[in-house]
Design an enzyme around this catalytic site. Sequence first.
Site, PDB file in Angstrom:
ATOM      1  N   LYS A 180       0.879  -1.174   0.000  1.00  0.00           N
ATOM      2  CA  LYS A 180       0.000   0.000   0.000  1.00  0.00           C
ATOM      3  C   LYS A 180       0.919   1.226   0.000  1.00  0.00           C
ATOM      4  O   LYS A 180       1.472   1.610   1.027  1.00  0.00           O
ATOM      5  CB  LYS A 180      -0.915   0.026   1.228  1.00  0.00           C
ATOM      6  N   GLU A 255      10.351   2.242  10.313  1.00  0.00           N
ATOM      7  CA  GLU A 255      11.371   3.284  10.149  1.00  0.00           C
ATOM      8  C   GLU A 255      10.646   4.619  10.119  1.00  0.00           C
ATOM      9  O   GLU A 255       9.764   4.827   9.293  1.00  0.00           O
ATOM     10  CB  GLU A 255      12.196   3.068   8.882  1.00  0.00           C
ATOM     11  N   CYS A 289      14.164  11.606   5.446  1.00  0.00           N
ATOM     12  CA  CYS A 289      14.211  11.284   6.880  1.00  0.00           C
ATOM     13  C   CYS A 289      15.606  11.552   7.428  1.00  0.00           C
ATOM     14  O   CYS A 289      15.776  11.802   8.617  1.00  0.00           O
ATOM     15  CB  CYS A 289      13.817   9.840   7.094  1.00  0.00           C
ATOM     16  N   GLU A 390      10.433  17.165  14.046  1.00  0.00           N
ATOM     17  CA  GLU A 390      10.780  16.970  12.635  1.00  0.00           C
ATOM     18  C   GLU A 390       9.918  17.884  11.774  1.00  0.00           C
ATOM     19  O   GLU A 390       8.697  17.845  11.856  1.00  0.00           O
ATOM     20  CB  GLU A 390      10.524  15.511  12.239  1.00  0.00           C
TER      21      GLU A 390
HETATM   22  P1  TAP Z   1       2.753   8.861   7.090  1.00  0.00           P
HETATM   23  O1  TAP Z   1       1.684   9.860   7.101  1.00  0.00           O
HETATM   24  O2  TAP Z   1       3.037   8.128   8.339  1.00  0.00           O
HETATM   25  O3  TAP Z   1       2.370   7.836   5.927  1.00  0.00           O
HETATM   26  C1  TAP Z   1       3.167   6.739   5.600  1.00  0.00           C
HETATM   27  C2  TAP Z   1       2.287   5.639   5.039  1.00  0.00           C
HETATM   28  O4  TAP Z   1       1.414   5.160   6.061  1.00  0.00           O
HETATM   29  C3  TAP Z   1       1.391   6.095   3.891  1.00  0.00           C
HETATM   30  O5  TAP Z   1       1.275   5.049   2.969  1.00  0.00           O
HETATM   31  C4  TAP Z   1       0.073   6.336   4.609  1.00  0.00           C
HETATM   32  O6  TAP Z   1      -1.043   6.261   3.775  1.00  0.00           O
HETATM   33  C5  TAP Z   1       0.079   5.187   5.600  1.00  0.00           C
HETATM   34  N1  TAP Z   1      -0.841   5.356   6.714  1.00  0.00           N
HETATM   35  C6  TAP Z   1      -1.417   6.492   7.175  1.00  0.00           C
HETATM   36  N2  TAP Z   1      -2.230   6.207   8.232  1.00  0.00           N
HETATM   37  C7  TAP Z   1      -2.160   4.879   8.435  1.00  0.00           C
HETATM   38  C8  TAP Z   1      -2.755   3.991   9.374  1.00  0.00           C
HETATM   39  N3  TAP Z   1      -3.597   4.425  10.317  1.00  0.00           N
HETATM   40  N4  TAP Z   1      -2.449   2.684   9.303  1.00  0.00           N
HETATM   41  C9  TAP Z   1      -1.592   2.225   8.382  1.00  0.00           C
HETATM   42  N5  TAP Z   1      -1.003   3.013   7.447  1.00  0.00           N
HETATM   43  C10 TAP Z   1      -1.277   4.327   7.484  1.00  0.00           C
HETATM   44  O7  TAP Z   1       4.137   9.476   6.619  1.00  0.00           O
HETATM   45  P2  TAP Z   1       4.424  10.414   5.363  1.00  0.00           P
HETATM   46  O8  TAP Z   1       3.889  11.756   5.681  1.00  0.00           O
HETATM   47  O9  TAP Z   1       3.969   9.736   4.118  1.00  0.00           O
HETATM   48  O10 TAP Z   1       6.009  10.433   5.319  1.00  0.00           O
HETATM   49  C11 TAP Z   1       6.769  11.322   6.051  1.00  0.00           C
HETATM   50  C12 TAP Z   1       7.354  10.659   7.274  1.00  0.00           C
HETATM   51  O11 TAP Z   1       8.067   9.495   6.891  1.00  0.00           O
HETATM   52  C13 TAP Z   1       8.363  11.507   8.005  1.00  0.00           C
HETATM   53  O12 TAP Z   1       8.169  11.419   9.388  1.00  0.00           O
HETATM   54  C14 TAP Z   1       9.701  10.890   7.645  1.00  0.00           C
HETATM   55  O13 TAP Z   1      10.726  11.100   8.553  1.00  0.00           O
HETATM   56  C15 TAP Z   1       9.334   9.470   7.536  1.00  0.00           C
HETATM   57  N6  TAP Z   1      10.324   8.757   6.729  1.00  0.00           N
HETATM   58  C16 TAP Z   1      11.192   7.941   7.367  1.00  0.00           C
HETATM   59  C17 TAP Z   1      12.146   7.266   6.650  1.00  0.00           C
HETATM   60  C18 TAP Z   1      13.066   6.359   7.370  1.00  0.00           C
HETATM   61  S1  TAP Z   1      13.768   5.192   6.518  1.00  0.00           S
HETATM   62  N7  TAP Z   1      13.275   6.443   8.646  1.00  0.00           N
HETATM   63  C19 TAP Z   1      12.243   7.417   5.266  1.00  0.00           C
HETATM   64  C20 TAP Z   1      11.340   8.266   4.656  1.00  0.00           C
HETATM   65  C21 TAP Z   1      10.371   8.926   5.396  1.00  0.00           C
HETATM   66  P3  TAP Z   1      -1.625   7.540   2.964  1.00  0.00           P
HETATM   67  O14 TAP Z   1      -0.722   8.680   3.196  1.00  0.00           O
HETATM   68  O15 TAP Z   1      -1.619   7.098   1.578  1.00  0.00           O
HETATM   69  O16 TAP Z   1      -2.998   7.750   3.488  1.00  0.00           O
END
Ligand code: TAP
Length: 487
Positions: A180, A255, A289, A390
Amino acid sequence: MTVDTQITTYKNFINGTWVESSSGKVEPSFNPANKTEVVGYVQLSTLEELDQAVKAAKVAQQAWKKLSGAERGAFLHKAADVLEKRMEEVATFMTKEMGKTLPEAKGETARGVAILRYFAGEGMRKVGDVIPSTDSNALMFTNRVPLGVVGVITPWNFPVAIPIWKMAPALVYGNSVVIKPAQETAVTCAKVIECFEEAGIPAGVLNMVTGSGSVIGQGLVDHEDINGITFTGSNDVGKRIGQGALARGAKYQLEMGGKNPVIVTKDADIDLAVEATISGAFRSTGQKCTATSRVIVERGVYETFKQKLVQKTNEITVGNGLEDGIWMGPCANENQFKTVLSYIETAKEEGATLLAGGNKLEGPPFKEGYFVEPTIFENVTSNMTIAQEEIFGPVIALIEVDSFKEALEIANDVKFGLSASIFTSNIGEMLSFINEMEAGLVRINSESAGVELQAPFGGMKQSSSHSREQGEAAKEFFTAIKTVFIK
Ligand code: TAP
């Protein structure tokens, strides 16, 4: 919502076929450099499709796990070749869908190709050890078996590399996959899945279901036939996923966020430190990240470092990442754009001093996009919001300190522990930093952002569930160890 039929609608990939959601609903994916442009439509799926995908994956895994590692790796090799051939197309979609510049998007796609090739090779490497038994008539060894069906949940910031660095090891070790992707970048993920399809991956082994995180993401976590969940994203969502998986006894890997420091000591090569800080903080519009967000500088070199940093920052060209000469693209979406602007306001209210940037970009050619200037604050103290939370945007918090010791204390004074770097020529400081910095990645004289695919990747403290991804370490999550005793 009116769907423009001239624009492609992407479907779910279930059991080797592209299928629409039973909801009959799709969502547009917008270009953050021009929000009036729809890049594609993606399915707003229901739990019904998710269940079909998981069931298909469960059946397909039975035959997939019986192939040799080398046979499974051959599919990854083919997928790598297809992705390499389609690099321009995939990278262009990535830039249109989430805003990073085209050279960065190509770099990430090339990384995806390299990851596929690396894990293709893993199919032929050792998966166990012989352990001497106390019984001289026995042979004891370990073997590794796949988990079964793995659920993959990914963010929008690396829409090619992150799905691949999770799917490739999952597949090569004999698991089947239901992914997903972030809905924001589901078109780019569909392009990656097409590469696997073109490579001939057997039906059901790899499935993609798009939709909202709270429905499809949560549905994956809760599904009784999902044996492992690998997630990259925010801390709030990650914690919920960990709790859900634990409650069901499924294996999980999280992560999450970072608040990555760079320390610049009085023995640093200042020009090198400035270049690396700019690159680490502002490439991908700070949406990595591992992005640099706190820069902790010793007093003796502070003024020189600051002047050079501000000068270089003001030279950055911001705009549509598809255009030549653009160094930094927009924030990836409206939510992110508003979050960054609100952190900038908070920093001002809390007494930080704005040194560069600090504004959204308005008027043509920025009018329809989520553009923010690369921003630097000084007079930041470690307790301020911009030094603790962050931001995930192009904002640097400059912190001036009296000593290396103080720098290290401040560097560790956050709940995150993903990546950290130091610029110094002092070997004693390097060694102290390596030993005492609380981060999964410690980097000397190199920017905080930057990962090599053959090395373990992951964070300490609240940045991770303490497992590691990529390289040989990926094996730990995507397999279970069996200890075998033969008498
Ligand atoms: P999130 O909002 O957490 O979304 C990540 C994924 O989780 C998306 O596919 C999202 O779906 C899904 N999701 C949302 N609510 C969920 C739930 N209740 N249950 C299961 N899945 C759910 O993060 P983002 O805004 O996309 O990404 C930014 C964050 O990622 C930052 O905090 C960044 O630091 C972190 N990040 C970390 C790393 C590593 S390796 N540590 C690398 C890259 C990014 P939808 O958004 O499609 O609804």
